[in-house]
Scaffold this motif. Structure first.
Motif, PDB file in Angstrom:
ATOM      1  N   ASP A 167      31.404  83.870  20.415  1.00  8.92           N
ATOM      2  CA  ASP A 167      31.899  85.258  20.456  1.00  8.92           C
ATOM      3  C   ASP A 167      33.421  85.302  20.328  1.00  8.92           C
ATOM      4  OD1 ASP A 167      29.692  86.882  20.587  1.00  8.92           O
ATOM      5  OD2 ASP A 167      29.414  86.563  22.731  1.00  8.92           O
ATOM      6  N   SER A 168      34.071  84.357  21.000  1.00  7.23           N
ATOM      7  CA  SER A 168      35.539  84.313  20.939  1.00  7.23           C
ATOM      8  C   SER A 168      36.003  84.066  19.511  1.00  7.23           C
ATOM      9  CB  SER A 168      36.082  83.191  21.825  1.00  7.23           C
ATOM     10  OG  SER A 168      35.645  83.366  23.129  1.00  7.23           O
ATOM     11  N   PHE A 169      35.289  83.193  18.824  1.00  5.75           N
ATOM     12  CA  PHE A 169      35.672  82.917  17.432  1.00  5.75           C
ATOM     13  C   PHE A 169      35.494  84.167  16.561  1.00  5.75           C
ATOM     14  CE2 PHE A 169      34.644  81.336  13.118  1.00  5.75           C
ATOM     15  CZ  PHE A 169      35.884  80.782  12.836  1.00  5.75           C
ATOM     16  N   PHE A 208      39.081  88.089  25.876  1.00  5.52           N
ATOM     17  CA  PHE A 208      39.257  88.807  24.609  1.00  5.52           C
ATOM     18  C   PHE A 208      40.643  89.463  24.555  1.00  5.52           C
ATOM     19  CE2 PHE A 208      34.875  89.541  22.549  1.00  5.52           C
ATOM     20  CZ  PHE A 208      34.523  88.221  22.788  1.00  5.52           C
ATOM     21  N   GLY A 209      41.107  89.923  25.698  1.00  6.27           N
ATOM     22  CA  GLY A 209      42.463  90.498  25.770  1.00  6.27           C
ATOM     23  C   GLY A 209      43.510  89.442  25.442  1.00  6.27           C
ATOM     24  N   MET A 215      41.464  96.314  24.711  1.00  5.09           N
ATOM     25  CA  MET A 215      42.517  96.825  23.828  1.00  5.09           C
ATOM     26  C   MET A 215      43.711  97.376  24.591  1.00  5.09           C
ATOM     27  SD  MET A 215      39.923  98.722  21.261  1.00  5.09           S
ATOM     28  CE  MET A 215      41.126  99.609  20.308  1.00  5.09           C
ATOM     29  N   ASN A 216      43.560  97.438  25.916  1.00  3.69           N
ATOM     30  CA  ASN A 216      44.641  97.942  26.778  1.00  3.69           C
ATOM     31  C   ASN A 216      45.026  99.385  26.440  1.00  3.69           C
ATOM     32  OD1 ASN A 216      46.334  97.607  28.914  1.00  3.69           O
ATOM     33  ND2 ASN A 216      47.985  96.671  27.723  1.00  3.69           N
ATOM     34  N   ILE A 217      44.005 100.208  26.226  1.00  3.19           N
ATOM     35  CA  ILE A 217      44.237 101.641  25.977  1.00  3.19           C
ATOM     36  C   ILE A 217      43.343 102.434  26.932  1.00  3.19           C
ATOM     37  CG2 ILE A 217      44.949 101.455  23.555  1.00  3.19           C
ATOM     38  CD1 ILE A 217      42.099 102.129  22.723  1.00  3.19           C
TER      39      ILE A 217
END
Lengths: 188, 126
Positions: A33-35, A78-79, A159-161
């Motif tokens: 998933d990270s890839f 993911f961040g 996404m930090n939103i």
């Protein structure tokens, strides 16, 4: 499984951080998933995605990026991948600008080059092209929701939103992508 | 295309993308093994080189620059030379004598006083 250089052994064990074995197990579980996420953050450039993921694993294992348990491990990871990819792209742009100032040949990353891009098959190429036409926020939120099966709230955290912004990007992105996919299918 | 169809087509597209990506995931051990030397060599060596060159240049410039020796102050013997004529001390008014201007304007008498013989020792006087 992992080599253990001296630098990587000093992981601090506070009440929120995980022990090294746990981190390794989580990284391995989420690796695919990270890839996929790194590919998305790097405009589906495979070598760039691998480089970013390498840097992220190093950050996580040597403790310079520390999980504090505020969100799930996947959301946090993911961040970190997203920020590292952004930083990498910015560094690359600055380096190219400096090369331009020093009258040197800029380094070109041709994103349309077939060997640079991770193509897969024809259909995935079409999908990739449609995704690159979306804004980065729309692409990110759709990727997180549909590809990684996250909720919009989790996507907003990555996404930090705010949740409201994520919802807006999600709705607009969905409409745009559906239109583009339909258009691409019509062309085929 | 309604919302359900749009959602289905997007989901289908991402599922396909996911399936294709899964077949090409690099092994994690390769990324971890390659991580350290790459990360270290990417910025440390150029940074150290640039720092060393900068230090060398600064040292060379400092060595070549003419040294300005501090000048030794020359003290004047006279009070007037030392004193700035424009400087007025706050206690100067204490030195003023009443009628000073009038006294300086008093004319001199053009007469000379007789040369009296004044004995140095009173014993010498007969």
């Amino acid at each position: 499984m992992f080599p253990e250089p001296a630098r990587l052994r000093r992981l601090k064990l506070t009440k929120h951080t995980m022990v090294r074995d746990e981190i390794e197990a989580e990284l391995e579980r989420l690796h695919a998933d990270s890839f996929g996420w790194a590919l998305s953050c790097c405009a589906r450039n495979r070598s760039e995605a691998e480089e970013v993921l390498q840097m992220v694993y190093l950050k996580v294992l040597d403790g310079s990026a520390r999980f504090k348990g505020r969100a799930s491990f996947q959301t946090w990871l993911f961040g970190v991948i997203r920020r590292t990819a952004l930083h990498q792209r910015r560094t690359f742009a600055v380096r190219n600008r400096l090369r331009g100032l020093l009258l040197m040949q800029p380094i070109h990353v041709d994103e349309k080059r077939p060997d640079a891009l991770f193509d897969g098959d024809v259909r995935s190429q079409h999908i990739g092209q449609c995704l690159t036409r979306l804004s980065s926020r729309q692409r990110e939120v759709l990727q997180l929701v549909y590809y990684h099966e996250m909720t919009i709230e989790q996507a907003a955290n990555v996404m930090n939103i705010s949740l409201g912004s994520a919802r807006t990007h999600y709705a607009r992105g969905k409409a745009n992508l559906a239109y583009m996919l339909k258009e691409a299918e019509g062309e085929r | 295309m309604n919302d359900k169809q749009a959602q289905d087509s997007i989901r289908d597209a991402f599922q396909h993308l996911r399936k294709v990506d899964r077949n090409a995931v690099p092994p994690i051990s390769r990324l971890i093994i390659n991580a350290e030397p790459n990360e270290r060599s990417s910025w440390r060596l150029p940074a150290v080189t640039v720092g060393a060159i900068a230090l060398a240049v600064i040292g060379l410039v400092a060595w070549l620059m003419p040294v300005n020796k501090p000048s030794i102050p020359v003290f004047s013997d006279t009070y007037d030379e030392l004193l700035d004529p424009l400087t007025e001390m706050p206690t100067d008014f204490l030195l003023e004598i009443p009628g000073d201007r009038l006294a300086s304007a008093t004319p001199e008498f053009l007469t000379t006083l007789p040369d009296y013989l004044i004995p140095e020792d009173p014993q010498d006087v007969d």
